[in-house]
Write an enzyme that holds these catalytic residues in place. Sequence first.
Site, PDB file in Angstrom:
ATOM      1  N   SER A  10       0.852  -1.188   0.000  1.00 38.06           N
ATOM      2  CA  SER A  10       0.000   0.000   0.000  1.00 38.06           C
ATOM      3  C   SER A  10       0.885   1.234   0.000  1.00 38.06           C
ATOM      4  O   SER A  10       1.619   1.481   0.960  1.00 38.06           O
ATOM      5  CB  SER A  10      -0.906   0.023   1.237  1.00 38.06           C
ATOM      6  N   HIS A  35      -1.138  -1.323  -4.389  1.00 39.50           N
ATOM      7  CA  HIS A  35      -2.395  -0.969  -3.717  1.00 39.50           C
ATOM      8  C   HIS A  35      -2.449   0.544  -3.530  1.00 39.50           C
ATOM      9  O   HIS A  35      -1.560   1.145  -2.940  1.00 39.50           O
ATOM     10  CB  HIS A  35      -2.499  -1.702  -2.375  1.00 39.50           C
ATOM     11  N   ASP A  37      -4.583   3.709  -2.236  1.00 45.64           N
ATOM     12  CA  ASP A  37      -5.657   4.093  -1.313  1.00 45.64           C
ATOM     13  C   ASP A  37      -6.169   5.499  -1.570  1.00 45.64           C
ATOM     14  O   ASP A  37      -5.438   6.474  -1.417  1.00 45.64           O
ATOM     15  CB  ASP A  37      -5.142   4.018   0.135  1.00 45.64           C
ATOM     16  N   MET A  39      -8.701   8.361  -0.434  1.00 46.04           N
ATOM     17  CA  MET A  39      -9.517   8.816   0.703  1.00 46.04           C
ATOM     18  C   MET A  39      -9.987  10.244   0.458  1.00 46.04           C
ATOM     19  O   MET A  39      -9.244  11.064  -0.089  1.00 46.04           O
ATOM     20  CB  MET A  39      -8.691   8.761   1.988  1.00 46.04           C
ATOM     21  N   HIS A  69      -8.267   1.267  -4.308  1.00 46.08           N
ATOM     22  CA  HIS A  69      -9.198   1.069  -3.194  1.00 46.08           C
ATOM     23  C   HIS A  69      -9.864   2.404  -2.905  1.00 46.08           C
ATOM     24  O   HIS A  69      -9.256   3.291  -2.316  1.00 46.08           O
ATOM     25  CB  HIS A  69      -8.387   0.546  -1.985  1.00 46.08           C
ATOM     26  N   MET A  71     -12.036   4.805  -1.006  1.00 51.34           N
ATOM     27  CA  MET A  71     -12.702   5.109   0.269  1.00 51.34           C
ATOM     28  C   MET A  71     -13.320   6.485   0.088  1.00 51.34           C
ATOM     29  O   MET A  71     -12.877   7.484   0.674  1.00 51.34           O
ATOM     30  CB  MET A  71     -11.682   5.076   1.416  1.00 51.34           C
ATOM     31  N   MET A 140     -11.432  -5.588   5.107  1.00 53.76           N
ATOM     32  CA  MET A 140     -10.632  -4.688   5.930  1.00 53.76           C
ATOM     33  C   MET A 140     -10.397  -5.345   7.283  1.00 53.76           C
ATOM     34  O   MET A 140     -11.338  -5.785   7.947  1.00 53.76           O
ATOM     35  CB  MET A 140     -11.365  -3.359   6.154  1.00 53.76           C
ATOM     36  N   GLY A 145      -8.951   4.385   6.780  1.00 48.43           N
ATOM     37  CA  GLY A 145      -8.623   5.799   6.968  1.00 48.43           C
ATOM     38  C   GLY A 145      -7.154   6.053   7.244  1.00 48.43           C
ATOM     39  O   GLY A 145      -6.653   7.120   6.919  1.00 48.43           O
ATOM     40  N   ASP A 178      -6.641  -6.292   4.029  1.00 44.56           N
ATOM     41  CA  ASP A 178      -6.028  -4.955   4.090  1.00 44.56           C
ATOM     42  C   ASP A 178      -6.073  -4.419   5.515  1.00 44.56           C
ATOM     43  O   ASP A 178      -7.157  -4.175   6.055  1.00 44.56           O
ATOM     44  CB  ASP A 178      -6.814  -4.027   3.139  1.00 44.56           C
ATOM     45  N   SER A 201       2.486  -0.090   6.139  1.00 46.39           N
ATOM     46  CA  SER A 201       3.578   0.147   7.097  1.00 46.39           C
ATOM     47  C   SER A 201       4.447  -1.098   7.244  1.00 46.39           C
ATOM     48  O   SER A 201       5.637  -0.993   7.541  1.00 46.39           O
ATOM     49  CB  SER A 201       3.016   0.581   8.455  1.00 46.39           C
TER      50      SER A 201
HETATM   51  C1  DX5 Z   1      -6.377   1.835   5.340  1.00 44.03           C
HETATM   52  C2  DX5 Z   1      -5.899   1.474   3.979  1.00 44.03           C
HETATM   53  C3  DX5 Z   1      -4.796   0.482   3.954  1.00 44.03           C
HETATM   54  C4  DX5 Z   1      -3.549   0.924   4.669  1.00 44.03           C
HETATM   55  C5  DX5 Z   1      -2.929  -0.300   5.269  1.00 44.03           C
HETATM   56  O1  DX5 Z   1      -7.550   2.544   5.243  1.00 44.03           O
HETATM   57  O2  DX5 Z   1      -6.941   0.936   3.194  1.00 44.03           O
HETATM   58  O3  DX5 Z   1      -4.496   0.036   2.632  1.00 44.03           O
HETATM   59  O4  DX5 Z   1      -2.603   1.553   3.856  1.00 44.03           O
HETATM   60  O5  DX5 Z   1      -1.856   0.097   6.033  1.00 44.03           O
HETATM   61  P1  DX5 Z   1      -1.150  -0.904   7.039  1.00 44.03           P
HETATM   62  O6  DX5 Z   1      -0.643  -2.067   6.253  1.00 44.03           O
HETATM   63  O7  DX5 Z   1      -0.072  -0.055   7.613  1.00 44.03           O
HETATM   64  O8  DX5 Z   1      -2.170  -1.327   8.065  1.00 44.03           O
HETATM   65 ZN    ZN Z   2      -6.440  -0.031   1.239  1.00 43.14          ZN
END
Ligand code: DX5
Ligand code: ZN
Length: 231
Positions: A10, A35, A37, A39, A69, A71, A140, A145, A178, A201
């Site tokens: 991600s 991936h 993200d 938001m 993805h 959101m 999830m 977020g 995820d 992370s």
């Molecule tokens: C959270 C995201 C994830 C996020 C995961 O809302 O959808 O894709 O980046 O991060 P880690 O792997 O650090 O939990």
């Molecule tokens: Zn994600």
Amino acid sequence: MAAEDLIAPSILSANFAKLGEEVDNVLAAGADIVHFDVMDNHYVPNLTIGPLICEALRKHGVTAPIDVHLMVKPVDRIVPDFAQAGASYITFHPEASEHVDRTLQLIHNEGCKAGLVFNPATPLSYLEYVMDKVDMVLLMSVNPGFGGQSFIPSALDKLREVRQMIDASGREIRLEIDGGVKVDNIAEIKAAGADTFVSGSGIFGKGQDNDPNRYDTIIGKMREALGSVGS
Ligand code: DX5
Ligand code: ZN
């Protein structure tokens, strides 16, 4: 029977000041898909990246699948923009769309693969009448977020449930997880039925910035852990 394992870094946890290089490096280290993200500070309380960045990665030369993805709420307005920008998969949260079936069709009509995303407390009933229209189910294992949260263990039972539904459907549907995925829990996540593993992370957040092999090391360890689980 689960499909080939895919590791999906991600980029939320990457260094955005050198995003192209970061993506090149994780792919060179053996990652399979990117991936991405998105938001909107509305559906989730954070604001990230949009179609321009997706397009920039394609122009930079990224050819690996990009797993967008969403959101965001509403969903439909932004779907064609991401298709145009080079998205491969587009997934969305069913609560964020007024017409889930229509959004799935829209994503397909735009030439992308489509998927539904389930928050930890979202019931799987949304899948019931659209199993024939999804190419991916994304569970999830944190509330969406933010990166860097801890894996919520009840996601394992949910994975087992969706794995059964997918196998019963006889269709090729990716089962992605995820949130909070790391070297030390990826094996049990695979054992519960996932075949696509997002890690932010867990991949970008660790190690010294000046270690040129840090992504090889971490992705290598993830592969090793995945390899220890029979499919
Ligand atoms: C959270 C995201 C994830 C996020 C995961 O809302 O959808 O894709 O980046 O991060 P880690 O792997 O650090 O939990
Ligand atoms: Zn994600």
